[in-house]
Design a protein around this motif. Structure first.
Motif, PDB file in Angstrom:
ATOM      1  N   LEU A  23       2.675   2.454 -13.565  1.00  0.00           N
ATOM      2  CA  LEU A  23       2.688   2.817 -12.275  1.00  0.00           C
ATOM      3  C   LEU A  23       1.955   2.527 -11.507  1.00  0.00           C
ATOM      4  O   LEU A  23       1.063   2.030 -11.400  1.00  0.00           O
ATOM      5  CB  LEU A  23       1.601   4.692 -12.106  1.00  0.00           C
ATOM      6  N   LYS A  24       3.312   1.611 -10.330  1.00  0.00           N
ATOM      7  CA  LYS A  24       2.240   1.506  -9.523  1.00  0.00           C
ATOM      8  C   LYS A  24       2.225   2.290  -7.926  1.00  0.00           C
ATOM      9  O   LYS A  24       2.754   3.213  -7.682  1.00  0.00           O
ATOM     10  CB  LYS A  24       3.974   0.146  -9.003  1.00  0.00           C
ATOM     11  N   THR A  25       0.765   2.022  -7.331  1.00  0.00           N
ATOM     12  CA  THR A  25       0.720   2.237  -6.336  1.00  0.00           C
ATOM     13  C   THR A  25       0.350   1.619  -4.974  1.00  0.00           C
ATOM     14  O   THR A  25      -0.784   0.987  -5.394  1.00  0.00           O
ATOM     15  CB  THR A  25      -0.902   3.604  -6.258  1.00  0.00           C
ATOM     16  N   TYR A  26       0.459   1.663  -3.914  1.00  0.00           N
ATOM     17  CA  TYR A  26       0.587   0.915  -3.138  1.00  0.00           C
ATOM     18  C   TYR A  26       1.287   1.135  -1.219  1.00  0.00           C
ATOM     19  O   TYR A  26       1.994   1.958  -1.864  1.00  0.00           O
ATOM     20  CB  TYR A  26       1.437  -0.809  -3.077  1.00  0.00           C
ATOM     21  N   PRO A  27       0.273   0.429  -0.498  1.00  0.00           N
ATOM     22  CA  PRO A  27      -0.564  -0.547  -0.143  1.00  0.00           C
ATOM     23  C   PRO A  27      -1.662   0.501  -0.458  1.00  0.00           C
ATOM     24  O   PRO A  27      -2.167   1.201  -0.729  1.00  0.00           O
ATOM     25  CB  PRO A  27      -0.373  -0.450   0.916  1.00  0.00           C
ATOM     26  N   ASN A  28      -2.987   0.049  -0.329  1.00  0.00           N
ATOM     27  CA  ASN A  28      -4.268   0.244  -1.134  1.00  0.00           C
ATOM     28  C   ASN A  28      -5.284  -0.591  -0.768  1.00  0.00           C
ATOM     29  O   ASN A  28      -5.945  -1.293  -1.385  1.00  0.00           O
ATOM     30  CB  ASN A  28      -4.372   0.803  -3.054  1.00  0.00           C
ATOM     31  N   PRO A  29      -5.786   0.085   0.218  1.00  0.00           N
ATOM     32  CA  PRO A  29      -6.627   1.117   1.022  1.00  0.00           C
ATOM     33  C   PRO A  29      -5.067   1.301   1.439  1.00  0.00           C
ATOM     34  O   PRO A  29      -4.301   0.832   2.017  1.00  0.00           O
ATOM     35  CB  PRO A  29      -7.181   0.352   2.285  1.00  0.00           C
ATOM     36  N   VAL A  30      -4.991   2.504   2.174  1.00  0.00           N
ATOM     37  CA  VAL A  30      -3.872   3.430   2.504  1.00  0.00           C
ATOM     38  C   VAL A  30      -4.317   3.493   3.745  1.00  0.00           C
ATOM     39  O   VAL A  30      -5.665   4.052   4.038  1.00  0.00           O
ATOM     40  CB  VAL A  30      -3.269   4.443   2.375  1.00  0.00           C
ATOM     41  N   SER A  31      -2.853   3.265   4.723  1.00  0.00           N
ATOM     42  CA  SER A  31      -3.315   3.614   6.401  1.00  0.00           C
ATOM     43  C   SER A  31      -2.408   5.036   6.660  1.00  0.00           C
ATOM     44  O   SER A  31      -3.374   6.311   7.384  1.00  0.00           O
ATOM     45  CB  SER A  31      -2.782   2.717   7.848  1.00  0.00           C
ATOM     46  N   ASP A  32      -0.905   5.201   6.587  1.00  0.00           N
ATOM     47  CA  ASP A  32      -0.711   6.384   6.588  1.00  0.00           C
ATOM     48  C   ASP A  32      -0.125   7.146   6.272  1.00  0.00           C
ATOM     49  O   ASP A  32       0.692   7.570   5.768  1.00  0.00           O
ATOM     50  CB  ASP A  32      -0.041   6.140   8.425  1.00  0.00           C
ATOM     51  N   HIS A  33       0.592   6.010   5.254  1.00  0.00           N
ATOM     52  CA  HIS A  33       1.643   6.449   4.089  1.00  0.00           C
ATOM     53  C   HIS A  33       1.002   5.279   2.347  1.00  0.00           C
ATOM     54  O   HIS A  33       0.896   4.636   2.788  1.00  0.00           O
ATOM     55  CB  HIS A  33       3.323   6.376   4.127  1.00  0.00           C
ATOM     56  N   PHE A  34       1.878   5.936   1.679  1.00  0.00           N
ATOM     57  CA  PHE A  34       1.557   5.036   0.303  1.00  0.00           C
ATOM     58  C   PHE A  34       2.574   5.069  -0.946  1.00  0.00           C
ATOM     59  O   PHE A  34       3.339   6.455  -0.310  1.00  0.00           O
ATOM     60  CB  PHE A  34       0.330   4.743  -0.672  1.00  0.00           C
ATOM     61  N   THR A  35       3.258   4.185  -1.760  1.00  0.00           N
ATOM     62  CA  THR A  35       4.045   4.313  -2.203  1.00  0.00           C
ATOM     63  C   THR A  35       4.394   4.520  -3.456  1.00  0.00           C
ATOM     64  O   THR A  35       3.059   3.642  -4.232  1.00  0.00           O
ATOM     65  CB  THR A  35       5.710   3.227  -2.048  1.00  0.00           C
ATOM     66  N   PHE A  36       4.733   5.414  -4.610  1.00  0.00           N
ATOM     67  CA  PHE A  36       4.444   4.962  -5.955  1.00  0.00           C
ATOM     68  C   PHE A  36       6.253   4.766  -6.414  1.00  0.00           C
ATOM     69  O   PHE A  36       7.009   4.876  -6.286  1.00  0.00           O
ATOM     70  CB  PHE A  36       4.625   6.589  -6.511  1.00  0.00           C
ATOM     71  N   GLU A  37       5.956   3.660  -7.649  1.00  0.00           N
ATOM     72  CA  GLU A  37       6.322   3.475  -8.519  1.00  0.00           C
ATOM     73  C   GLU A  37       6.833   3.606  -9.646  1.00  0.00           C
ATOM     74  O   GLU A  37       4.991   3.343 -10.226  1.00  0.00           O
ATOM     75  CB  GLU A  37       7.611   1.667  -8.400  1.00  0.00           C
TER      76      GLU A  37
END
Length: 103
Positions: free
Chosen positions: A28-42
């Protein structure tokens, strides 16, 4: 009082000596982190739902998918800045919880 606890399965692998050494349930990849208005999972495994919790354990956001997805952009809207936990539940009901920082 202890009669109806149900059952569970455990797998013991002598190649691992601590919890920190256990293999991940999925990639599982989570980005961007830190988050401003959205994040994405792959993920390499299909995602059934995501749940966002504040540091007190209160669920702030959840998304359920009719058809499991491997990539998903999640908009967080006007959630206060801070540390949050994101629980990702896969189609086989396994899960991974990750920490994200919302700025």
């Amino acid at each position: 009082i202890w009669d109806n606890l149900g059952s569970h399965g455990c797998v013991a692998d002598p190649n691992y000596t601590s919890v920190g050494e256990l293999p991940a349930m999925g990639n599982l990849k989570t980005y961007p982190n830190p988050v401003s208005d959205h994040f994405t999972f792959e993920s390499d495994a299909p995602i059934k739902s995501i749940h966002l919790f504040n540091i007190l354990g209160i669920e702030i956001l959840n998304e359920f998918y009719d058809y499991p997805v491997k990539t998903k952009l999640v908009r967080i809207g006007s959630i206060d800045s801070g540390v949050y936990l994101v629980k990702v539940i896969f189609s086989d009901n396994s899960s991974i919880t990750e920490k994200i920082l919302i700025k």
